[in-house]
Scaffold this motif. Sequence first.
Motif, mmCIF file in Angstrom:
data_model
loop_
_atom_site.group_PDB
_atom_site.id
_atom_site.type_symbol
_atom_site.label_atom_id
_atom_site.label_comp_id
_atom_site.label_asym_id
_atom_site.label_seq_id
_atom_site.Cartn_x
_atom_site.Cartn_y
_atom_site.Cartn_z
ATOM 1 N N ARG A 1 -1.008 -8.972 -5.324
ATOM 2 C CA ARG A 1 -0.546 -9.069 -6.718
ATOM 3 C C ARG A 1 0.986 -8.472 -6.946
ATOM 4 N N ARG A 2 1.693 -8.879 -6.048
ATOM 5 C CA ARG A 2 3.001 -8.730 -6.156
ATOM 6 C C ARG A 2 3.948 -9.850 -6.410
ATOM 7 N N ASP A 3 4.977 -9.759 -7.391
ATOM 8 C CA ASP A 3 6.061 -11.146 -7.474
ATOM 9 C C ASP A 3 6.728 -10.859 -6.002
ATOM 10 N N LEU A 4 6.985 -12.277 -5.567
ATOM 11 C CA LEU A 4 7.648 -12.117 -4.211
ATOM 12 C C LEU A 4 8.722 -13.200 -4.209
ATOM 13 N N ILE A 5 9.812 -12.748 -3.713
ATOM 14 C CA ILE A 5 10.916 -13.631 -3.719
ATOM 15 C C ILE A 5 11.339 -13.926 -2.057
ATOM 16 N N HIS A 6 11.558 -15.439 -1.861
ATOM 17 C CA HIS A 6 11.432 -15.777 -0.640
ATOM 18 C C HIS A 6 12.858 -16.555 -0.214
ATOM 19 N N ASN A 7 13.725 -16.039 0.407
ATOM 20 C CA ASN A 7 15.038 -16.685 0.670
ATOM 21 C C ASN A 7 15.178 -17.191 1.960
ATOM 22 N N GLY A 8 15.528 -18.239 1.995
ATOM 23 C CA GLY A 8 15.767 -19.091 3.508
ATOM 24 C C GLY A 8 17.193 -19.485 3.425
ATOM 25 N N ASN A 9 17.832 -19.420 4.549
ATOM 26 C CA ASN A 9 19.119 -19.982 4.911
ATOM 27 C C ASN A 9 19.476 -21.247 4.097
ATOM 28 N N SER A 10 18.549 -22.157 4.428
ATOM 29 C CA SER A 10 18.615 -23.657 3.713
ATOM 30 C C SER A 10 17.604 -24.054 2.957
ATOM 31 N N GLY A 11 16.685 -23.090 2.601
ATOM 32 C CA GLY A 11 15.244 -23.154 2.054
ATOM 33 C C GLY A 11 14.234 -22.633 2.798
ATOM 34 N N VAL A 12 13.084 -22.455 2.245
ATOM 35 C CA VAL A 12 12.852 -22.723 0.865
ATOM 36 C C VAL A 12 13.230 -21.275 0.074
ATOM 37 N N THR A 13 14.154 -21.303 -0.793
ATOM 38 C CA THR A 13 14.617 -20.091 -1.589
ATOM 39 C C THR A 13 13.833 -20.351 -3.128
ATOM 40 N N GLY A 14 12.993 -19.328 -3.158
ATOM 41 C CA GLY A 14 12.252 -19.296 -4.354
ATOM 42 C C GLY A 14 11.707 -18.052 -4.901
ATOM 43 N N HIS A 15 10.987 -18.150 -6.115
ATOM 44 C CA HIS A 15 10.361 -16.954 -6.597
ATOM 45 C C HIS A 15 8.931 -17.359 -7.039
ATOM 46 N N TYR B 1 0.902 -1.233 -0.077
ATOM 47 C CA TYR B 1 -0.166 0.054 0.021
ATOM 48 C C TYR B 1 0.888 1.274 0.013
ATOM 49 N N ASN B 2 1.877 1.368 0.679
ATOM 50 C CA ASN B 2 2.765 2.417 0.763
ATOM 51 C C ASN B 2 3.867 2.337 -0.560
ATOM 52 N N GLY B 3 3.718 1.582 -1.445
ATOM 53 C CA GLY B 3 4.480 1.598 -2.720
ATOM 54 C C GLY B 3 5.116 0.644 -3.128
ATOM 55 N N ALA B 4 5.472 -0.523 -2.355
ATOM 56 C CA ALA B 4 6.409 -1.460 -2.823
ATOM 57 C C ALA B 4 5.884 -2.181 -4.098
ATOM 58 N N GLU B 5 6.791 -2.065 -5.020
ATOM 59 C CA GLU B 5 6.367 -2.816 -6.317
ATOM 60 C C GLU B 5 6.700 -4.431 -6.266
ATOM 61 N N THR B 6 7.467 -4.750 -5.409
ATOM 62 C CA THR B 6 7.768 -6.162 -5.385
ATOM 63 C C THR B 6 8.125 -6.328 -3.932
ATOM 64 N N LEU B 7 8.011 -7.458 -3.430
ATOM 65 C CA LEU B 7 8.371 -7.962 -2.015
ATOM 66 C C LEU B 7 9.530 -8.985 -1.756
ATOM 67 N N ALA B 8 10.256 -9.119 -0.823
ATOM 68 C CA ALA B 8 11.237 -9.991 -0.631
ATOM 69 C C ALA B 8 11.228 -10.461 1.000
ATOM 70 N N VAL B 9 11.118 -11.723 1.322
ATOM 71 C CA VAL B 9 10.679 -12.172 2.571
ATOM 72 C C VAL B 9 12.184 -12.903 2.716
ATOM 73 N N ILE B 10 12.795 -12.644 3.731
ATOM 74 C CA ILE B 10 14.150 -13.293 4.087
ATOM 75 C C ILE B 10 13.866 -13.903 5.353
ATOM 76 N N THR B 11 14.413 -15.245 5.530
ATOM 77 C CA THR B 11 14.023 -16.059 6.774
ATOM 78 C C THR B 11 15.126 -17.042 7.215
#
Length: 701
Positions: free
Chosen positions: A522-536, A486-496
Amino acid sequence: MSKNNSYILGIIILSALSALLLIPAFPPLNIFPMSFIALAPLNIIIYKANKIRYYIISAAIFILVFFGYLLMWVSAFMLKETEASIAFLALFTILFLLVLLFYLPAMLLSGFISKRLPQFRFIAIPVIFTFMEYMRHVGFIGFPWGIVGYSQWNFLPFIQIADTIGLLGISFFIYFTNAVISHYILLYADKIDIKKDRKNYLPAIILVSSFAVILIYGIAKLNLEESRRLRANKTKIALIQKSFDPNNYWREIYTGEPYRRNSGGIQGFAENFLLKSDKFKSAEIPDGTTQNGTISVKRVANLAKDAALSQPSLIVYPESVTMDSYSFYFNRNKELYQYGLASNSTYPAIYNTFILYDMIRETQTYHLLGTPIIKENTNENAYNNYEYYNGMEFIDYRGEVLDEYSKIKLVPGGEAYPFQDNEFLLNTFPFKNIINFMYQQFDKAGASKWNRGKKITVFNHPRGYTFSGLICYESAFGDFVRQFAYNGAETLAVITEDAWSYSDESLLQHFYMSVFRAIENRRDLIHNGNSGVTGHISSSGKIISTIPFWQPDYMIANVALNNKITIYTRFGEWFVWLCFIAILLLTFFSVKKDFIRFKKSLKEKISAIILRIKLNKRLKKKSKKNEIKNDKPSGEKVHSYINNDNADELPTLDDIEASVKSVKIEKEKKKPSSIFDEPITDIYSVLDDIMEENNEKKYRN
């Protein structure tokens, strides 16, 4: 077996059956259709149980079986620091709170409404349980794992409507389906002829039509969204999966061996069952002097250099990819880094940060680094001179920090302690003593306490797009994540960092949450884990690519950008509040007859009291008039005594006093104890007077 015992046995079997049917809908099996029938046995208990203890037994069995299996990995978090008994006690505490605060109240209210309004029982359960799942997101103990909507992550046409009603709207339709099925099962069991009344077809008609609308919307939206992504602007983002065991302490010497506690007895059995550290494969050869932290940072740097060959606009790293705060050490040793003097530093934190700095300069791109953020505490009376945040830093190609984000949603017990932000309780006796004792127990259990971030951050990339990062636990809260979009991010990244659990199920449960965050906003999201799951994950919820678990690697994601706002992004959990309004209406109509009876009874009691007060007043007035008529004035008595010629007949003073006392005693005896002890004629006359007054008032009005 007695009738009561057989009834309890039936409740246990039905509750366990519901839990066992629901388990396959979640990872690792992911059989999503099971969710649509799994809760029917539990609903039958809700509809038919007539004692509170039956609801308690049912809720306890369901939670123990379903959530006990789903959340078994939680025990691994504490097992590396504490005894097995304490680790499993933590899990049972979570299960107990789920029963006490959420599922038992939901079952009791659903059962109450279902019995009062049986024609609406098929709608009572979904609205109540949907709102209950919302409450599981709220407050310090918010823990939204096991939300039934997550079981549908791979049923893409069905979950596209999440961009309007969110994850909890998906949960609603799962509960609704189960409620309708159990509704018709009971109609059949009660031998009710459905054909006699057309109203009996209404639940089925609503269910089929709503599913048809949802699927039509989903299929159309899926195609439209994928078409939009093809035309959208895109950017390359690299994801680094370092796959280093977080349970090996950062400052210890690297041995290349898996983490082991080597305990015996029950403790050893629990560790072997949960702490499966042999999943990690280490290629580095130990030299007997290098610390775990340095090995981890060097591995990350090498992966990033390889990824940079694809010229990504951004390289994203997992949560806490370094435990040495990048900005803290860089700002204090900037000249050492710029002139390369830190390359020979014997201080591990300075050296580890230099490795990252040197890699950033070499790759010549931008980086989103998961790192602790350390700030000086401006409070002069603070116990600690520094504040510690679990955060991420946006760094340019020169190694300078452009912006940062500190985690707001902290894991209860793992990252945050109860009341840690409440200054009043922390400084007031006796609360501060109780809280300090509680904090000591958390410390002994291996928990940690971080400061809470305060700002929703949207990073502005110099290459013309915006993005936001979320840290681990935060991605489970849809209503929180939407604020970044809502504040303007065009894509999202989750780091875990989920690797401490050694559990594939834990990694997958967390990753599939991101599928819903992508669709909701309705944003492409990248999910990045230390040992998984890392994906798009695409904005339609499709999993485009992933990296295998438990091994060091990197991937390049071609991320589509979008700045459009969905209904869910704009309004959040509006559907849940509709459910709440429905609960209020159902509750009102459930107690309406009781309320009318209570109101009538109360009115009758008040009228009786008013009538009694009026009668008492009138009777007192009447008795006073009679006393005046019957009593001879004292002046006349004295005059008769004075004019009496026979002095011997005059009473003495003692006689007069005795006479007065006897008169008082007689009056007390004759005094009525209640209005009904008065003469009947007096009561009737007073009632006539009251009725005449009421008639006069009506005539005047």
